[in-house]
Design an enzyme around this catalytic site. Structure first.
Site, short mmCIF file in Angstrom:
data_model
loop_
_atom_site.label_atom_id
_atom_site.label_comp_id
_atom_site.label_asym_id
_atom_site.label_seq_id
_atom_site.Cartn_x
_atom_site.Cartn_y
_atom_site.Cartn_z
CB THR A 75 -0.89 -0.01 1.27
OG1 THR A 75 -1.61 -1.24 1.29
CG2 THR A 75 -1.85 1.15 1.28
CB CYS A 88 -4.45 -2.36 6.95
SG CYS A 88 -3.44 -3.56 6.08
P1 NAD Z 1 4.78 -7.74 6.70
O1 NAD Z 1 5.55 -6.83 7.56
O2 NAD Z 1 4.03 -8.88 7.28
O3 NAD Z 1 5.72 -8.33 5.56
C1 NAD Z 1 6.64 -7.59 4.84
C2 NAD Z 1 7.82 -8.51 4.57
O4 NAD Z 1 8.68 -7.92 3.62
C3 NAD Z 1 8.67 -8.77 5.83
O5 NAD Z 1 8.78 -10.16 5.99
C4 NAD Z 1 10.02 -8.15 5.46
O6 NAD Z 1 11.11 -8.84 6.03
C5 NAD Z 1 10.01 -8.26 3.96
N1 NAD Z 1 10.93 -7.37 3.25
C6 NAD Z 1 11.10 -6.05 3.42
N2 NAD Z 1 12.05 -5.60 2.55
C7 NAD Z 1 12.45 -6.67 1.83
C8 NAD Z 1 13.40 -6.84 0.78
N3 NAD Z 1 14.11 -5.83 0.31
N4 NAD Z 1 13.59 -8.08 0.29
C9 NAD Z 1 12.88 -9.13 0.76
N5 NAD Z 1 11.97 -9.02 1.73
C10 NAD Z 1 11.76 -7.80 2.26
O7 NAD Z 1 3.78 -6.79 5.88
P2 NAD Z 1 2.37 -7.19 5.27
O8 NAD Z 1 1.34 -7.16 6.33
O9 NAD Z 1 2.53 -8.39 4.41
O10 NAD Z 1 2.09 -5.93 4.34
C11 NAD Z 1 2.82 -5.72 3.14
C12 NAD Z 1 2.16 -4.58 2.40
O11 NAD Z 1 0.83 -4.94 2.03
C13 NAD Z 1 2.02 -3.29 3.21
O12 NAD Z 1 2.18 -2.19 2.37
C14 NAD Z 1 0.61 -3.37 3.74
O13 NAD Z 1 0.07 -2.10 4.01
C15 NAD Z 1 -0.11 -4.02 2.58
N6 NAD Z 1 -1.31 -4.77 2.97
C16 NAD Z 1 -1.34 -5.53 4.10
C17 NAD Z 1 -2.48 -6.25 4.42
C18 NAD Z 1 -2.55 -7.07 5.68
O14 NAD Z 1 -3.66 -7.45 6.07
N7 NAD Z 1 -1.45 -7.40 6.34
C19 NAD Z 1 -3.61 -6.20 3.58
C20 NAD Z 1 -3.55 -5.45 2.43
C21 NAD Z 1 -2.40 -4.72 2.12
#
Ligand code: NAD
Length: 453
Positions: free
Chosen positions: A123, A277
């Site tokens: 996002t 979120c």
């Molecule tokens: P999260 O923190 O669970 O996961 C992110 C992952 O990315 C982590 O494991 C981190 O180590 C990894 N990461 C970061 N930089 C990296 C890189 N350079 N190389 C490899 N891995 C890397 O986050 P999430 O909850 O999965 O959310 C991810 C995105 O999706 C955010 O922008 C969030 O707003 C959006 N989103 C989340 C949800 C939700 O319910 N969790 C729903 C819709 C959208």
């Protein structure tokens, strides 16, 4: 198609599994070797109902694998999805992780011969893909956009229901830099029959914030109504919602049967929204709007109401118990919602901190959180985390119901009466029957409950 996904968190891994189930070859790229090993053994590094089973299936079928080798993952990929975290720092979106990921992708695009489409699934506030991600990709690849493609496709999955949401989406929004990018990315979903909304990058970005802010607004609206009810003798907000929900525009009738749409679950009063979120996305939208000269008075109020909601729980307890210093208070539920192990911005954490500030002794229970040291949000908090509900309630002066886990919904008043001194139960999700609890001798209070007439 061959798909690489950067990030093995909730969105990255669940998306990976759902795309593998659609028949694609998916490689998830992570940074933590232990996590990668766990995924390759078919075990998800976080709790999400149904995920382990499907992850195992995709690993066994070799349609999904995890690696920390960027080059290997990206070399033959048709689609490269970015699913890294975009938290907020002091109310503004923190793009550091996504900028690093874009740089790493750019460095690989440089060597790759085939046309590859980079898709931002994280996002991000409007214009980020166009003005920040695109220039980084171009700089580090040494290529002009057009030789590679770019899309922004927000994710709408809900934690606790993520597998179902990702494998059976209600819509797919594709923001495309150009037609070629959009057409190649849309092929990923050829077998998915839901509507696809094809727009430009900025529209896709703002669609995600609008969807989340709408739901957050409904929750804060419901909590504002609860405050009015709490100050009005003889009124229970639950009765108010029953009367409101039955409006046929909210609960339509089909063949004389009342349908309860999912939106209704956001029109209930409670101790506030949390998770990774709503809190950060409402704040990021407000900060972005301010930057471009737009006043977001409604969104600001939504944020403000939510931040104050845990304080309502403390106020209700103090009104009933008086001084809470040195009193044992139990917390039932730590996660921001049931069926998730996510503690990010959970109202429980704010409630705990407020209780500790007042000198209470805090005993916590959660069906999924067993070890304090597993969770960043709990580290350093002087609380006792117990493994069974009885230990949380034993000799407690007050109990807060914070997360509506099924296990808690089943609790009868007897257990509170058996283990607590003079049981006071503050129901932050209004899952218990006021009548039954009060008749059994419990001092039952909750969000949206006015004094008796
Ligand atoms: P999260 O923190 O669970 O996961 C992110 C992952 O990315 C982590 O494991 C981190 O180590 C990894 N990461 C970061 N930089 C990296 C890189 N350079 N190389 C490899 N891995 C890397 O986050 P999430 O909850 O999965 O959310 C991810 C995105 O999706 C955010 O922008 C969030 O707003 C959006 N989103 C989340 C949800 C939700 O319910 N969790 C729903 C819709 C959208």
């Amino acid at each position: 198609m061959k798909i690489a996904i950067i990030g093995t968190g909730y969105v990255g891994l669940v998306t990976g599994v759902s795309l593998a189930l659609l028949g694609h070859k998916v490689i998830c790229v992570g940074r933590n070797k232990n996590k990668i090993q766990k995924i390759n053994e078919g075990r998800a590094p976080f709790y999400e109902p149904g995920l382990d089973k499907l992850l195992k299936k995709t690993i066994l079928e070799k349609s999904l694998q995890a690696t920390d080798d960027f080059r290997k993952a990206l070399l033959n990929a048709d689609i490269i999805i970015i699913a890294v975290g975009t938290p907020t720092i002091e109310g503004n979106i923190d793009l550091s992780a996504i900028k690093i990921a874009a740089r790493q992708i750019g460095e690989e695009l440089k060597h790759n011969k085939k046309y590859q489409v980079v898709v931002v699934k994280s996002t991000v506030v409007p214009t980020t893909t166009q003005k920040i991600i695109k220039p980084i990709l171009e700089e580090y690849s040494g290529k002009k956009i057009g030789t590679f493609g770019l899309c922004m496709s927000p994710e709408f999955l809900r934690e606790g229901n993520a597998v179902e949401d990702a494998t059976n989406p209600d819509r797919i929004v594709i923001g495309q830099f150009d037609k070629r990018s959009g057409q190649q990315f849309a092929k990923v979903y050829n077998k998915v029959s839901c509507p696809k909304v094809i727009v430009n990058l900025e529209t896709a970005e703002i669609t995600k914030y609008t969807a989340n802010s709408l739901l957050a607004t409904l929750i804060s609206f419901s909590n504002e109504i609860a405050r009015v009810c709490e100050k009005t003798k003889g009124v229970d907000v639950l009765d108010v919602w029953r009367g409101v929900h039955l409006d046929s525009r909210l609960s339509p009738r089909i063949n004389n049967k009342i349908i309860t749409p999912g939106i209704i679950s956001y029109l209930f009063s409670g101790c506030g929204y949390g998770g990774s979120c709503f809190p950060k996305d409402t704040k990021a939208l407000a900060a972005y709007a301010k930057k471009i000269g737009v006043k977001t008075e409604l969104i600001n109020s939504v944020i403000d109401i939510n931040q104050n909601q845990p304080k309502r729980m403390i106020a209700i307890l103090k009104k009933t118990l008086g001084n809470i210093k040195n009193r044992k208070i139990s917390i039932l539920g730590l996660t921001f919602k049931s069926n998730s192990d996510d503690l990010r911005e959970s109202p429980a954490i704010t409630i705990i901190k407020l209780l500790l500030e007042e000198g209470a002794r805090v005993f916590c229970h959660d069906p999924i959180i067993i070890d304090k040291n597993d969770k960043e949000e709990l580290k350093g908090l002087p609380i006792i985390l117990v493994k069974n509900i009885e230990d949380a309630l034993r000799d407690a002066h007050g109990a807060f119901l914070v997360t509506a886990w099924e296990e808690y919904k089943k609790l009868a008043p007897d257990i509170f009466r058996k283990y607590m001194k003079n049981p006071i139960v503050i129901d932050g999700r209004r899952i218990y029957s006021k009548e039954i609890f009060r008749q059994s001798g419990i001092t039952y209070e909750g969000i949206g409950l006015g004094e008796a007439l």
